[in-house]
Design an enzyme around this catalytic site. Structure first.
Site, PDB file in Angstrom:
ATOM      1  N   ASN A   1     -23.676  -6.287 -16.714  1.00 37.48           N
ATOM      2  CA  ASN A   1     -24.781  -7.125 -16.203  1.00 37.48           C
ATOM      3  C   ASN A   1     -25.706  -6.336 -15.275  1.00 37.48           C
ATOM      4  O   ASN A   1     -26.454  -6.915 -14.492  1.00 37.48           O
ATOM      5  CB  ASN A   1     -24.209  -8.353 -15.468  1.00 37.48           C
TER       6      ASN A   1
ATOM      7  N   ASP B   1      -2.488  -4.280 -12.623  1.00 36.73           N
ATOM      8  CA  ASP B   1      -2.105  -3.454 -11.470  1.00 36.73           C
ATOM      9  C   ASP B   1      -1.800  -4.405 -10.312  1.00 36.73           C
ATOM     10  O   ASP B   1      -2.655  -5.213  -9.936  1.00 36.73           O
ATOM     11  CB  ASP B   1      -3.282  -2.532 -11.107  1.00 36.73           C
TER      12      ASP B   1
ATOM     13  N   ASP C   1       1.868  -0.836  -7.443  1.00 32.49           N
ATOM     14  CA  ASP C   1       1.313   0.044  -6.429  1.00 32.49           C
ATOM     15  C   ASP C   1       2.296   0.244  -5.278  1.00 32.49           C
ATOM     16  O   ASP C   1       2.784  -0.722  -4.695  1.00 32.49           O
ATOM     17  CB  ASP C   1       0.040  -0.631  -5.900  1.00 32.49           C
TER      18      ASP C   1
ATOM     19  N   GLU D   1       4.786   2.992  -8.869  1.00 30.55           N
ATOM     20  CA  GLU D   1       4.186   4.194  -8.280  1.00 30.55           C
ATOM     21  C   GLU D   1       5.117   4.694  -7.190  1.00 30.55           C
ATOM     22  O   GLU D   1       5.340   3.998  -6.194  1.00 30.55           O
ATOM     23  CB  GLU D   1       2.803   3.895  -7.695  1.00 30.55           C
TER      24      GLU D   1
ATOM     25  N   HIS E   1      -6.804   7.278 -10.984  1.00 30.43           N
ATOM     26  CA  HIS E   1      -7.985   6.991 -10.155  1.00 30.43           C
ATOM     27  C   HIS E   1      -7.897   7.602  -8.766  1.00 30.43           C
ATOM     28  O   HIS E   1      -8.847   7.516  -7.971  1.00 30.43           O
ATOM     29  CB  HIS E   1      -8.161   5.474 -10.064  1.00 30.43           C
ATOM     30  N   ASP E   2      -6.720   8.201  -8.449  1.00 30.76           N
ATOM     31  CA  ASP E   2      -6.540   8.840  -7.134  1.00 30.76           C
ATOM     32  C   ASP E   2      -6.562  10.360  -7.231  1.00 30.76           C
ATOM     33  O   ASP E   2      -6.553  11.026  -6.184  1.00 30.76           O
ATOM     34  CB  ASP E   2      -5.165   8.473  -6.544  1.00 30.76           C
TER      35      ASP E   2
HETATM   36  O1  TEU Z   1      -2.071   5.045  -3.918  1.00 30.31           O
HETATM   37  C1  TEU Z   1      -1.104   5.469  -2.991  1.00 30.31           C
HETATM   38  C2  TEU Z   1      -1.511   6.753  -2.348  1.00 30.31           C
HETATM   39  O2  TEU Z   1      -0.863   7.218  -1.464  1.00 30.31           O
HETATM   40  C3  TEU Z   1      -2.708   7.503  -2.833  1.00 30.31           C
HETATM   41  O3  TEU Z   1      -3.707   6.645  -3.162  1.00 30.31           O
HETATM   42  C4  TEU Z   1      -3.253   8.406  -1.764  1.00 30.31           C
HETATM   43  O4  TEU Z   1      -4.622   8.257  -1.696  1.00 30.31           O
HETATM   44  C5  TEU Z   1      -2.915   9.843  -2.036  1.00 30.31           C
HETATM   45  O5  TEU Z   1      -3.610  10.622  -1.145  1.00 30.31           O
HETATM   46  C6  TEU Z   1      -3.285  10.253  -3.461  1.00 30.31           C
HETATM   47  O6  TEU Z   1      -4.443  11.028  -3.462  1.00 30.31           O
HETATM   48  C7  TEU Z   1      -2.072   3.665  -4.263  1.00 30.31           C
HETATM   49  C8  TEU Z   1      -3.292   3.396  -5.123  1.00 30.31           C
HETATM   50  O7  TEU Z   1      -3.190   4.145  -6.333  1.00 30.31           O
HETATM   51  C9  TEU Z   1      -4.501   3.792  -4.328  1.00 30.31           C
HETATM   52  O8  TEU Z   1      -5.698   3.729  -5.099  1.00 30.31           O
HETATM   53  C10 TEU Z   1      -4.589   2.888  -3.118  1.00 30.31           C
HETATM   54  O9  TEU Z   1      -5.650   3.335  -2.291  1.00 30.31           O
HETATM   55  C11 TEU Z   1      -3.284   2.912  -2.300  1.00 30.31           C
HETATM   56  O10 TEU Z   1      -2.111   2.855  -3.097  1.00 30.31           O
HETATM   57  C12 TEU Z   1      -3.225   1.712  -1.369  1.00 30.31           C
HETATM   58  O11 TEU Z   1      -3.087   0.557  -2.161  1.00 30.31           O
HETATM   59 CA    CA Z   2     -21.457  -5.395 -13.416  1.00 29.21          CA
END
Ligand code: TEU
Ligand code: CA
Length: 544
Positions: free
Chosen positions: A24, A99, A200, A246, A319-320
């Site tokens: 959108n 998630d 998570d 995780e 994504h991290d």
């Molecule tokens: O991640 C846990 C976590 O410790 C990592 O995100 C952290 O940033 C590390 O430095 C990895 O680079 C989980 C999720 O995947 C993350 O996106 C969230 O920010 C975090 O938990 C809190 O929910």
């Molecule tokens: Ca959007």
């Protein structure tokens, strides 16, 4: 062996909705954007999608701060959109994995809004509160996102625990009411027809903050068994519900506590031993060092050989994490070859592959000119902390370029149109400026692209039994440049060779004969395993 559960034969694709596809044009990816790309995912051949949190959230940590587990974030759409996604994905034999963030909520969750009102509020013990000690925070527990893990709440003069951002208060899992409420959340989504959950930071649920214990606390597995018994198995079909925890602090023994089938806890874990090899041990993710291939190979060997009662997750990205082609490959001259090499090496191992959006076209890390262009709270908190410590700006930025989570969060690159076809609006985070060279459309039109290589590999995992079920024999253990291994079952065998560096190297396998080349990132048609020259980032799979 019992019947093979679906997730052992699956390839799973991870979507970070905020950056996947914007339907959108508000500059933010959304659920309808994912629905619009189901044909692409079906073409790629994946079996399930892990969707990062789409629940109501103020986005302090981009959705990992949940304010309502059973409603959808306005920016991502509606529950009707979510129901449509589950239905339309099912029509394409694509399962949906949600998630779930059970370690903490958002500070805007109704439970926390109530809890912070007074010390005797009925919801007070949903969270972890402590009195000041000598007028200061209760102890030295630190937040993953820099600073103390304790935040003083002025209203009641107590501190609350937050192992992540100040706006992500930790839930108190010793409180049975918390566990019962979370079980209702699981049942809600199981009854919506999802096929599983990524959990998570599940390893933190048993924390004992007064003893400074965070991961692997004494009651952790009791809590997870309860989630299994009353949540994942609520319809008596737990084997149909995949659960992936995780677990940053898991080694093979700890992992087996979660995943030994008789324990009735989780299906798999994401462990990160292979993902910490470019940081100085014990100094945290920002302290950089070169990854040594022999270290990587010994960790892979350990998880392939010592964890054989469990079931591995196979991932380079999420994504991290920074983009693997920039991290362990070569994102310049050999981007295509090294992206293919990394995929071939990892996804022919025993376990379930998890492909992160953009990995399949060899997307790379990003380098923003200013700290303001970065969006991730972890990056901003680290930047402020390091600046306050007097660390030079260029050294801080060097660490952010290498390991910052926004490397994985720039918009998916669909084509060479404005904003890579992700949005016609202003993207919430800048698109990588290499999108005209690196995008799905371009790769679709090139049979030698990273994308076609991924599609072939995904198909191969279904056609070649020894990839799914074969044994694992590592070779060239001491070689610092080249990795190799064989997989065998029922008389069928493959050999995988992967050059992790830019060098050209002669190697020899005296007692292995190639019957044919199955796939090669240099389109090699023949190979003499007694005397073969492996080129920069070359990878090849042979039938043996
Ligand atoms: O991640 C846990 C976590 O410790 C990592 O995100 C952290 O940033 C590390 O430095 C990895 O680079 C989980 C999720 O995947 C993350 O996106 C969230 O920010 C975090 O938990 C809190 O929910
Ligand atoms: Ca959007």
């Amino acid at each position: 062996m019992g019947t093979q559960v679906w997730w052992k034969n699956a390839v799973i694709y991870q979507i970070y909705p905020r950056s996947f596809m914007d339907s959108n044009n508000d500059g933010i990816g959304d659920i309808r954007g994912i629905i619009g790309k189901l044909d692409y995912l079906e073409w790629l051949g994946i079996d399930a999608v892990w969707i990062c949190p789409v629940y109501k959230s103020p986005n302090d940590d981009n959705g990992y701060d949940i304010s309502d587990y059973m409603d959808i974030m306005d920016e991502f759409g509606t529950m009707a959109d979510m129901d449509e996604l589950i239905l339309k994905a099912k029509e394409k034999n694509i399962r949906i994995i949600m998630d779930m963030v059970f370690n903490h909520t958002s500070d805007e969750h109704k439970w926390f809004i109530e809890a912070r009102k007074s010390k005797d509020n009925p919801y007070r013990d949903y969270y972890i509160w402590r009195d000041p000690v000598n007028g200061d925070k209760p102890n030295e527990l630190g937040s993953v996102f820099s600073g103390s893990a304790w935040q003083l709440d002025e209203t009641t003069g107590q501190y609350y625990l937050h192992l992540f951002s100040k706006r992500q208060p930790d839930l108190n899992w010793e409180n049975e009411a918390v566990r019962k409420n979370i079980i209702e959340v699981i049942k809600f989504w199981v009854n919506k027809g999802v096929s599983g959950f990524r959990l998570d930071m599940i390893e933190l649920l048993g924390k004992l903050p007064d003893e400074m214990i965070t991961a692997n606390g004494p009651k952790l597995h009791d809590y997870i068994k309860e989630l299994y018994r009353e949540g994942f198995n609520c319809n008596g079909k737990a084997e149909e519900i995949v659960t992936i925890g995780e677990c940053w602090a898991a080694d093979t023994d700890i992992a087996l506590k979660y995943t030994e089938p008789d324990n009735k806890e989780l299906s798999m874990v994401f462990q990160f031993e292979h993902s910490a090899l470019d940081e100085i041990k014990g100094k945290g993710k920002w302290a950089l060092k070169e990854m040594r291939l022999t270290e990587l190979k010994s960790i892979i060997d350990k998880w392939q050989l010592q964890y054989d009662k469990g079931w591995n997750t196979l991932f380079w990205n999420n994504h991290d994490l920074p983009r693997i082609v920039s991290r362990f490959g070569n994102d310049k001259e050999y981007r295509v070859e090294s992206a293919k090499m990394l995929a071939l090496y990892l996804y022919c191992l025993k376990g379930t592959p998890f492909i992160y959006q953009g990995e399949e076209i060899g997307m790379t890390n990003i380098k923003f000119d200013t700290i303001e262009e970065y969006k991730d709270i972890e990056i901003h908190n680290m930047y402020k902390e390091k600046k306050a410590e007097g660390v030079a700006e260029e050294d801080i930025m060097k660490s952010i370029y290498a390991k910052g989570r926004d490397n994985a969060r720039t918009p998916m690159q669909w084509n060479d149109e404005i904003n890579a076809g992700f949005t016609k609006g202003i993207p919430w985070i800048k698109v990588n400026n290499n999108y005209k060279e690196i995008n799905v459309k371009k790769d679709m039109e090139d049979n030698n692209s990273v994308l076609h290589f991924y599609q072939n590999l995904i198909k191969m995992r279904k056609d070649i039994l020894c990839i799914r079920e074969g044994n694992y024999i590592p070779l060239l253990n001491e070689d610092e440049d080249i990795a190799a291994y064989t997989r065998n079952t029922n008389g069928q065998g493959i050999l995988v060779i992967a050059n992790f560096h830019e060098c050209t190297k002669k190697i020899s396998f005296s007692d292995i004969v190639s019957k044919r080349i199955i796939i090669s990132n240099y389109n090699r048609t023949e190979i003499d395993l007694k005397d073969v020259e492996i080129r920069p980032y070359e990878a090849v799979m042979c039938e043996i």
